[in-house]
Design a protein around this motif. Structure first.
Motif, short mmCIF file in Angstrom:
data_model
loop_
_atom_site.label_atom_id
_atom_site.label_comp_id
_atom_site.label_asym_id
_atom_site.label_seq_id
_atom_site.Cartn_x
_atom_site.Cartn_y
_atom_site.Cartn_z
N GLY A 361 0.70 -1.29 0.14
CA GLY A 361 -0.13 0.03 -0.03
C GLY A 361 0.93 1.36 -0.06
N GLU A 362 2.01 1.36 -0.66
CA GLU A 362 2.74 2.39 -0.80
C GLU A 362 2.37 3.27 -1.94
N SER A 363 2.69 4.62 -1.75
CA SER A 363 2.68 5.53 -2.96
C SER A 363 3.87 5.44 -3.87
N LYS A 364 3.68 5.90 -4.82
CA LYS A 364 4.77 5.62 -5.96
C LYS A 364 6.10 6.45 -5.34
N PRO A 365 6.09 7.59 -4.92
CA PRO A 365 7.12 8.39 -4.45
C PRO A 365 7.93 7.87 -3.21
N VAL A 366 7.01 7.16 -2.29
CA VAL A 366 7.54 6.54 -1.36
C VAL A 366 8.42 5.24 -1.70
N THR A 367 7.89 4.35 -2.51
CA THR A 367 8.21 3.35 -3.14
C THR A 367 9.89 3.39 -3.54
N ILE A 368 9.81 4.52 -4.58
CA ILE A 368 10.87 4.97 -5.19
C ILE A 368 12.35 5.28 -4.31
N GLN A 369 11.68 6.09 -3.04
CA GLN A 369 12.88 6.49 -2.29
C GLN A 369 13.03 5.45 -1.38
N ARG A 370 12.37 4.62 -0.96
CA ARG A 370 12.66 3.38 -0.19
C ARG A 370 13.59 2.40 -0.84
N TYR A 371 13.45 2.27 -2.18
CA TYR A 371 14.25 1.59 -3.04
C TYR A 371 15.98 2.31 -3.20
N LEU A 372 15.87 3.49 -3.26
CA LEU A 372 17.29 4.14 -3.05
C LEU A 372 17.92 4.34 -1.65
N LYS A 373 16.96 4.38 -0.79
CA LYS A 373 17.44 4.07 0.58
C LYS A 373 17.88 2.78 0.94
N TYR A 374 17.35 1.64 0.30
CA TYR A 374 17.97 0.42 0.49
C TYR A 374 19.27 0.29 -0.33
N ALA A 375 19.36 0.98 -1.48
CA ALA A 375 20.55 0.86 -2.31
C ALA A 375 21.63 1.39 -1.33
N ARG A 376 21.36 2.59 -0.82
CA ARG A 376 22.42 3.31 -0.04
C ARG A 376 22.91 2.37 1.29
N VAL A 410 14.29 12.05 -3.98
CA VAL A 410 15.36 11.39 -4.68
C VAL A 410 16.70 11.93 -4.25
N SER A 411 16.86 13.43 -4.32
CA SER A 411 18.16 14.09 -4.13
C SER A 411 18.53 13.88 -2.62
N ASN A 412 17.63 13.72 -1.79
CA ASN A 412 18.05 13.72 -0.27
C ASN A 412 18.64 12.51 -0.03
N ILE A 413 18.51 11.27 -0.98
CA ILE A 413 18.99 9.89 -0.47
C ILE A 413 20.34 9.76 -1.43
N VAL A 414 20.33 9.94 -2.53
CA VAL A 414 21.58 9.61 -3.38
C VAL A 414 22.71 10.53 -3.21
N ASP A 415 23.95 10.31 -3.99
CA ASP A 415 25.09 11.12 -4.07
C ASP A 415 25.10 12.21 -5.19
N TYR A 416 24.53 11.49 -6.10
CA TYR A 416 24.31 12.27 -7.50
C TYR A 416 23.18 12.07 -7.81
N VAL A 417 22.55 12.99 -8.55
CA VAL A 417 21.12 13.15 -9.40
C VAL A 417 21.43 13.69 -10.67
N SER A 418 21.03 12.80 -11.48
CA SER A 418 21.15 13.06 -13.03
C SER A 418 19.77 13.31 -13.79
N PRO A 419 19.28 14.50 -13.92
CA PRO A 419 18.00 14.59 -14.66
C PRO A 419 18.30 14.59 -16.04
N MET A 420 17.53 14.12 -16.67
CA MET A 420 17.78 13.90 -18.18
C MET A 420 17.34 14.93 -19.19
#
Length: 517
Positions: A361-376, A410-420
């Motif tokens: 029951g997660e929202s989309k932005p929550v899921t993406i951020q948690r994926y990146l937090k897991y990666a870190r 996104v920016s709060n979690i990763v080291d580099y953010v690359s907008p296309m």
């Protein structure tokens, strides 16, 4: 207790939610790894108390982001809410409710426009004007105007005093608190990256040519497909064997140690590109993990016919992390996650027809951020940096574009953010440009200014390192041919805004050498 400036930042993040403009349909066919920035526009508003709108930047869509049920993980939101309460009693703070609100030189519709502030931004009120009925009509505020402390007037008609009026449920569980990010790994010094994209095939067949390109230009980094758009591996991985995806079958680099040594010997900073949620090999092995239509159970695909996997799938997270760990252990300096999003589904309008397999029951932005937090969490012990590719216009809109990519999250979690920020992928009229593809400098300049502004909303932002265009978009009506001049124009736009890192995209890995010197 947090300092006043910290509190303002936290409150900004809490209230930045779905803007007046959202996503429209994709107007370009799936090209260049389906990196299509929806025709997203931003509405600029002020008022003479009649509600009149001044759409000086085109607005493109609704705010139909996927607002699914909140999850049970409440700690992050509780911290944000507690910090917000600390500021709630400050009577001299108001919050912008328009997507982007004009700031004028005086409290009048006739005042000169001297800047703008984005939705959700808490602003300090210095003075106010009232009408004969005693109603506040204009606020004099302090605001950041392109890096300078400025003062100006905004219409009170597009502000609120209660930030909860702006809070959307899809964003309540985001972690917007300061993160404990590493400044630099001693064994992996940071590099001011100027990179190019390298496919699996180029890695196997033309790596020497690309090394020569680096020697003759400013290029010092390669973004190399380790797990590509088709789910194939660069080199045989234990992860592919464990999950049985068959992704090793076409892995071209059999001796990864020698391959990496060659790159290191030539001072190439190496970035492993991991395509996250678009993987036909994984989908074939695990069809029950695919996003499907509710009506008939058929897999959802974009125009390229490739099946999309559910970003909610934790087993897929594990697969991607195991591949990433193997890349880190063979010497890659950085892991870059691409397709770290939900599929573009007509700005979220198709959500009611799709089953995202959202068991938590997660929202989309929550899921993406948690994926990146897991990666870190998983990758930091290996002393590698992490980065994420996001749509170019994510920094210019107030929501997640219906794909789960919310700038601050996104920016709060990763080291580099690359907008296309490929100019060809912006719809006509965006940023007030008739055909953005024909204005490489102006498109990048406008986009990166917005990105920088968004980064100021958080205490631990990622370094901005945009993707730039080095291909000719023949499908765009009014397009121009891209070469040395156009590549250099984009780089100059970044440099003029204080951004000294970039990545260059060409799907064939044929680059405009003269533009990279």
């Amino acid at each position: 207790m947090l300092k006043r400036g910290t509190v303002l930042i936290l409150v900004t993040l809490l209230v930045l939610v779905i803007g007046l403009g959202g996503c429209a349909t994709e107007t370009i066919s799936d090209t260049d790894k389906e990196r299509i920035a929806n025709k997203e526009d931003v509405t600029v508003i002020d008022s003479n108390n009649t509600g009149k709108e001044d759409k000086t930047r085109n607005n493109e869509g609704d705010s139909d982001s996927n607002q699914e049920n909140d999850t049970n993980e409440e700690q992050d939101s509780q911290q944000n809410q507690e910090s917000a309460k600390e500021t709630e009693s400050k009577e001299n703070i108001v919050y912008v409710s328009a997507s982007r609100l004009n700031v004028r030189s005086e409290g009048s519709i006739d005042g000169k426009i001297i800047g703008s502030v984005i939705k959700g931004r808490p602003v300090e009120v210095l003075d106010k004007q009232v009408n004969e009925a005693g109603e506040v009509t204009w606020y004099k505020i302090a605001f950041d105007n392109n890096g300078e402390n400025s003062e100006g007037w905004i219409s009170a008609n597009y502000t609120v005093k209660d930030k909860m009026e702006l809070l959307g449920p899809a964003y309540r569980e985001l972690d917007l608190m300061p993160q404990d990010k590493v400044q630099e790994y001693p064994s992996n010094p940071r590099v001011e990256v100027k990179g190019v994209y390298v496919t699996i095939h180029s890695a196997a067949g033309k790596i020497d040519q690309l090394i020569e390109l680096a020697k003759e230009t400013d290029i010092n980094a390669f973004v190399i497909d380790v797990k590509d758009d088709n789910g194939n591996m660069l080199f045989p991985t234990k992860a592919a064997e464990k999950f049985g995806t068959g992704a090793n079958d076409k892995a071209p680099i059999k001796d990864i140690q020698s391959f990496m040594k060659k790159l290191k010997d030539n001072n190439i900073y190496t970035i492993a590109r991991i395509v996250s949620f678009k993987d036909p090999k994984y989908a074939k092995k695990y069809p029950e993990k695919a996003i499907i239509y509710k009506s008939n159970g058929k897999p959802f695909t974009n125009r390229d016919g490739i099946i999309w996997l559910s970003p909610h799938d934790r087993e897929l997270w594990e697969y991607n992390m195991e591949v990433s760990k193997e890349a880190a252990k063979v010497g890659f300096n950085e892991i870059q996650f691409d397709y770290v999003r939900f599929p573009a589904s007509n700005g979220g309008r198709m959500d009611k027809y799709l089953d995202y397999r959202n068991e938590l029951g997660e929202s989309k932005p929550v899921t993406i951020q948690r994926y990146l937090k897991y990666a870190r969490k998983e990758l930091s012990p290996l002393n590698v940096y992490i980065s994420a590719d996001i749509y170019g216009q994510v920094g210019s809109v107030a929501d997640d574009m219906g794909i789960g990519q919310y700038w601050e999250a996104v920016s709060n979690i990763v080291d580099y953010v690359s907008p296309m920020m490929y100019p060809s992928h912006y719809g006509n009229g965006v940023y007030g440009l008739p055909v953005p593809d024909a204005y490489p400098y102006e498109t990048i300049d406008r986009g990166v200014k917005d990105a920088i502004s968004r980064n100021k909303n958080i205490e631990t932002p990622a370094i901005i390192r945009p993707w730039l265009q080095d291909f000719t978009a023949t499908w765009v009506k009014g397009h121009i041919r891209y070469g040395d001049k156009e590549v250099r124009a984009q780089i100059k736009a970044l440099e003029d805004n204080g951004i000294n890192e970039y990545l260059i995209w060409n799907p064939s890995n044929v680059y405009s050498r003269g533009g990279l010197k």
